[in-house]
Write an enzyme that holds these catalytic residues in place. Structure first.
Site, PDB file in Angstrom:
ATOM      1  N   ASP A 202       1.042  -1.372   0.051  1.00  0.00           N
ATOM      2  CA  ASP A 202      -0.148  -0.569  -0.179  1.00  0.00           C
ATOM      3  C   ASP A 202       0.849   1.616  -0.175  1.00  0.00           C
ATOM      4  O   ASP A 202       1.477   1.180   0.979  1.00  0.00           O
ATOM      5  CB  ASP A 202      -0.412  -0.134   0.781  1.00  0.00           C
ATOM      6  CG  ASP A 202      -2.213   0.989   0.457  1.00  0.00           C
ATOM      7  OD1 ASP A 202      -1.442   1.937   1.930  1.00  0.00           O
ATOM      8  OD2 ASP A 202      -2.567   0.737   0.588  1.00  0.00           O
TER       9      ASP A 202
ATOM     10  N   ASP B 209      -5.905   5.652  42.145  1.00  0.00           N
ATOM     11  CA  ASP B 209      -4.467   5.309  41.882  1.00  0.00           C
ATOM     12  C   ASP B 209      -4.193   5.290  43.579  1.00  0.00           C
ATOM     13  O   ASP B 209      -4.432   6.405  44.092  1.00  0.00           O
ATOM     14  CB  ASP B 209      -3.523   5.456  40.573  1.00  0.00           C
ATOM     15  CG  ASP B 209      -2.787   4.360  40.227  1.00  0.00           C
ATOM     16  OD1 ASP B 209      -2.333   3.569  41.386  1.00  0.00           O
ATOM     17  OD2 ASP B 209      -2.695   4.289  39.007  1.00  0.00           O
TER      18      ASP B 209
ATOM     19  N   GLY C  71      -6.060   5.926  46.550  1.00  0.00           N
ATOM     20  CA  GLY C  71      -6.398   4.736  46.931  1.00  0.00           C
ATOM     21  C   GLY C  71      -6.140   3.448  46.660  1.00  0.00           C
ATOM     22  O   GLY C  71      -4.652   3.281  45.291  1.00  0.00           O
ATOM     23  N   ASP C  72      -5.550   2.511  47.036  1.00  0.00           N
ATOM     24  CA  ASP C  72      -5.197   1.193  46.888  1.00  0.00           C
ATOM     25  C   ASP C  72      -6.431   0.854  46.128  1.00  0.00           C
ATOM     26  O   ASP C  72      -7.702  -0.260  46.764  1.00  0.00           O
ATOM     27  CB  ASP C  72      -4.801   0.440  48.397  1.00  0.00           C
ATOM     28  CG  ASP C  72      -3.744  -0.887  47.471  1.00  0.00           C
ATOM     29  OD1 ASP C  72      -4.521  -1.692  46.342  1.00  0.00           O
ATOM     30  OD2 ASP C  72      -3.145  -1.378  48.270  1.00  0.00           O
TER      31      ASP C  72
ATOM     32  N   ARG D  53      -3.540  -1.307  33.636  1.00  0.00           N
ATOM     33  CA  ARG D  53      -3.166  -1.398  34.203  1.00  0.00           C
ATOM     34  C   ARG D  53      -2.007  -2.847  33.290  1.00  0.00           C
ATOM     35  O   ARG D  53      -1.728  -3.886  35.125  1.00  0.00           O
ATOM     36  CB  ARG D  53      -2.234  -0.775  35.746  1.00  0.00           C
ATOM     37  CG  ARG D  53      -0.843  -0.038  35.014  1.00  0.00           C
ATOM     38  CD  ARG D  53      -0.486   0.542  36.585  1.00  0.00           C
ATOM     39  NE  ARG D  53      -0.358  -0.452  37.591  1.00  0.00           N
ATOM     40  CZ  ARG D  53      -0.397  -0.615  38.910  1.00  0.00           C
ATOM     41  NH1 ARG D  53      -0.276   0.869  39.497  1.00  0.00           N
ATOM     42  NH2 ARG D  53      -0.441  -1.271  40.288  1.00  0.00           N
TER      43      ARG D  53
HETATM   44  O1  LIG Z   1       4.278   7.822  -8.449  1.00  0.00           O
HETATM   45  C1  LIG Z   1       3.686   6.960  -8.525  1.00  0.00           C
HETATM   46  N1  LIG Z   1       2.785   6.941  -7.329  1.00  0.00           N
HETATM   47  C2  LIG Z   1       1.810   5.895  -6.859  1.00  0.00           C
HETATM   48  C3  LIG Z   1       1.532   5.205  -8.173  1.00  0.00           C
HETATM   49  C4  LIG Z   1       0.336   3.951  -8.473  1.00  0.00           C
HETATM   50  O2  LIG Z   1      -0.779   4.851  -6.796  1.00  0.00           O
HETATM   51  C5  LIG Z   1      -1.362   3.021  -6.743  1.00  0.00           C
HETATM   52  C6  LIG Z   1      -1.357   3.403  -4.730  1.00  0.00           C
HETATM   53  O3  LIG Z   1      -2.434   3.281  -4.281  1.00  0.00           O
HETATM   54  P1  LIG Z   1      -2.500   1.421  -3.824  1.00  0.00           P
HETATM   55  O4  LIG Z   1      -0.844   1.109  -2.970  1.00  0.00           O
HETATM   56  O5  LIG Z   1      -4.208   1.388  -2.911  1.00  0.00           O
HETATM   57  O6  LIG Z   1      -2.446   0.556  -4.323  1.00  0.00           O
HETATM   58  P2  LIG Z   1      -3.794   0.032  -5.156  1.00  0.00           P
HETATM   59  O7  LIG Z   1      -3.772   0.866  -7.335  1.00  0.00           O
HETATM   60  O8  LIG Z   1      -5.266   0.402  -4.935  1.00  0.00           O
HETATM   61  O9  LIG Z   1      -3.201  -1.616  -6.324  1.00  0.00           O
HETATM   62  P3  LIG Z   1      -4.110  -2.842  -4.894  1.00  0.00           P
HETATM   63  O10 LIG Z   1      -4.536  -3.745  -5.401  1.00  0.00           O
HETATM   64  O11 LIG Z   1      -2.918  -3.074  -4.394  1.00  0.00           O
HETATM   65  O12 LIG Z   1      -4.906  -2.081  -3.943  1.00  0.00           O
HETATM   66  C7  LIG Z   1      -0.090   2.090  -7.582  1.00  0.00           C
HETATM   67  O13 LIG Z   1      -1.318   1.320  -7.613  1.00  0.00           O
HETATM   68  C8  LIG Z   1       0.991   2.916  -7.469  1.00  0.00           C
HETATM   69  O14 LIG Z   1       1.296   2.306  -8.094  1.00  0.00           O
HETATM   70  C9  LIG Z   1       1.954   5.747  -8.920  1.00  0.00           C
HETATM   71  O15 LIG Z   1       2.164   4.577 -10.636  1.00  0.00           O
HETATM   72  N2  LIG Z   1       2.846   6.327  -9.337  1.00  0.00           N
END
Ligand SMILES: O=c1[nH]cc([C@@H]2O[C@H](COP(=O)(O)OP(=O)(O)OP(=O)(O)O)[C@@H](O)[C@H]2O)c(=O)[nH]1
Length: 595
Positions: free
Chosen positions: A88, A463, A489-490, A506
């Site tokens: 991501d 505490d 208090g304890d 805790r």
């Molecule tokens: O310079 C660039 N920056 C980012 C990207 C592309 O952006 C997306 C980021 O989105 P994500 O991580 O959510 O991925 P998705 O495309 O939704 O695919 P998933 O199925 O993995 O969720 C990513 O595709 C980067 O490649 C870019 O191309 N250039």
């Protein structure tokens, strides 16, 4: 052509990329990896505010994407993958997380924010290693992230709109594609370019190499070990010692006979070396290295040495150690804090762990150096190590000899509480309660978060007198002061104040069972029907009895934590029902039960 031998090692494995991103597919294809693409159906809507850092959010999203695919493949088609890769990518600027724009206006907002400034691009990556245990899917997760800093030129309105109308921004994090037209907006890149495009290939290959092609012990010996151990994820062949001669398991001795030797115990070596990394971090904190490098400062080793009043040679060594551990970044002008260090290690950062680190350095470290004596003779060190500290930490004048020591302990507890307080306060809808009492609530961190989330809630922190006396120095200025009160208090000895919601956080998981039972009986007695108990503690995985937070339970917990069912049994036995669990993704999960 395949540069990293590890890619070849994956040829016979079912590798799955859990991503719809064409860029990720292309990057991995070019690396020579053979894989299937199964786009994840995980909806990317995790609560960003519940993560302490942007990259923690990216990692968790990547993990959920990969796990969704791993489980779907296993259950639906019974095509269990060997490895599932999820990723991501997010952009962060001035504390804001930017993902893919939802429309052109959104793209405009993002790009104008980035115009003329430097921002960070984080890609969180998860490698899920799957195996079968009967019909069950077993997963082991390895996760990491990479940060790249990108600086944009000043963008005119005309340029901005021309770019937006090209359509390129829409499926890209931060609204631009550095690999295409968007490259024209970029002045400077610091770090891995492919990380910006969506996949940190270099870091990924290094991680795979750690798993499948660990280096030879000699090469490893002098380096500071990696923080996390990945032993479980290594090639099963390497683990069981069945790898062939080419992989170094069999060796020809001088007399020509073939000797076999066990596989290199990397996890063990990491454990043996582990203290070095820890001491480097603790020492750098003590010497205020991360403070002199805060706010983006870039300093040479000599400058840092002058500021921390230390030798240049020694400082150089320490800074290199920190860079190895991922706490500092080296650049041509010197060293600067990584995002991790800025968020957690600078003394005045909101989520600073300095108090906890000081406690570990001054107190826990010493205790562990006396482990052998403690094991031989018993005594206080052993008592502390056995996880019973929460029971009598404040009662024992030997353990807490001074007010300064107690303050140190409170600072440590306060730092850790900050990490999970917000997520705990939001884990359930608690708006039906008008009063709450946090038993052993220490500095009131969770109490203030609850008061902030529920403006009609009055929270009492209950505490020990000594703790209550010192707590005011931790109170956040101007924060819901009228809603939070402190009562001495304890919890074990004294009557508990009346409240509609009781909270135990805790380390209830580190109280021995009998002590927790005693406390729960007490709460159950005073808690009226319809009122509730909120427990904040790690909830263990039902199947594997491990916490997702990877807390070294053995080293800190007497009872080893509880599963959802364990909590349910425990709480039902004390007259509570409707036991609900929310996994926060942080250090502590939340369990709510009604009386
Ligand atoms: O310079 C660039 N920056 C980012 C990207 C592309 O952006 C997306 C980021 O989105 P994500 O991580 O959510 O991925 P998705 O495309 O939704 O695919 P998933 O199925 O993995 O969720 C990513 O595709 C980067 O490649 C870019 O191309 N250039």
């Amino acid at each position: 052509m395949v540069l990293y031998p590890v890619i070849g090692k994956l040829v016979h494995k079912r590798v799955v990329l859990a991503s719809a991103s064409p860029r990720r597919r292309e990057i991995l294809n070019q690396a020579g990896l053979r894989f299937e693409v199964v786009p994840s159906r995980f909806k990317e809507k995790l609560d960003k505010s519940s993560f302490p850092t942007p990259y923690a959010y990216a990692i968790e999203t990547a993990k959920q994407k990969a796990l969704e695919v791993a489980h779907r493949m296993h259950s639906k088609d019974s095509r269990t993958a060997d490895l599932v890769i999820g990723a991501d990518t997010i952009v962060t600027i001035a504390g804001l997380i930017l993902e893919k724009p939802v429309d052109k206006q959104d793209a405009y907002r993002m790009l104008s924010r980035l115009s003329g400034k430097e921002h960070s691009v984080f890609t969180g990556v998860t490698i899920v290693h799957c195996s079968r245990a009967g019909r069950q899917l077993q997963t082991e997760v390895l996760e990491f992230y990479e940060e790249t800093r990108v600086t944009f030129s000043e963008l005119s309105e005309e340029m901005l709109w021309a770019y937006i109308h090209s359509g390129e921004p829409m499926d890209k994090a931060g609204g631009y594609g550095i690999q295409a037209l968007g490259g024209m907006l970029v002045e400077h890149v610091r770090g891995d370019f492919l990380n910006v495009v969506g996949f940190p290939l270099n870091h990924f290959c290094k991680k795979l190499s750690q798993l499948y092609c660990p280096p030879t012990p000699d090469a490893h010996q002098e380096s500071i070990p990696a923080v996390g151990s990945v032993e479980k994820l290594r090639d099963p062949e390497t683990l069981t010692g069945q790898a062939n001669a080419g992989e170094g398991v069999q060796q020809t001795a001088c007399n020509g006979t073939v000797e076999s030797q066990p596989p290199c115990p990397w996890g063990l070596l990491d454990l043996i070396h582990g203290f070095k990394g820890s001491k480097v971090l603790l020492t750098a904190c003590k010497l205020k290295v991360f403070d002199v490098l805060k706010d983006g400062a870039v300093l040479s080793a000599a400058d840092v040495a002058a500021k921390i009043d230390a030798s240049v040679h020694g400082t150089e060594w320490l800074l290199e150690g920190c860079a190895e551990l991922g706490l500092l970044l080296r650049c041509a002008q010197g060293y600067r804090n990584t995002e991790l260090a800025s968020v957690f290690l600078a003394s005045d950062a909101e989520y600073s762990l300095q108090g906890f680190i000081t406690l570990c350095n001054n107190h826990t470290w010493d205790l562990f150096t006396h482990l052998e004596t403690a094991v031989r003779e018993g005594g206080d060190q052993l008592r502390l190590l056995s996880g019973r500290q929460t029971e009598d930490l404040f009662k024992d004048p030997v353990l807490i000899g001074s007010e300064e020591m107690l303050l140190q302990w409170m600072r440590g507890a306060h730092d850790l509480a900050k990490l999970s307080a917000q997520a705990l306060a939001k884990a359930f809808d608690l708006s039906r309660f008008k009063s709450a009492c946090h038993l052993g609530g220490c500095t009131g961190t969770l109490a203030y978060r609850l008061a902030q989330a529920y403006p009609h809630l009055q929270v009492t922190v209950f505490d020990l007198p000594k703790v209550i006396e010192l707590a005011p120095s931790f109170h956040p200025c101007g924060w819901q002061a009228a809603q939070v009160s402190f009562l001495a208090g304890d919890i074990f000895q004294d009557g508990l104040p009346e409240a509609e919601l009781y909270i135990l956080s805790r380390d209830p998981y580190s109280w021995p069972d009998d002590v927790l039972q005693q406390l729960l009986s007490k709460v159950s007695e005073i808690c009226k029907p319809g009122c509730a108990l909120l427990i904040a503690g790690p909830v263990l995985d039902e199947e594997r009895q491990t916490t997702r937070a990877q807390i070294p339970m053995l080293l800190r917990a007497h009872s080893g934590g509880r599963t959802t069912q364990g909590y349910e049994r425990l709480l039902r036995a004390h007259g509570f029902h409707d036991v609900r669990v929310v996994r926060t993704g942080g250090l502590l999960d939340a369990v709510l039960a009604t009386r």
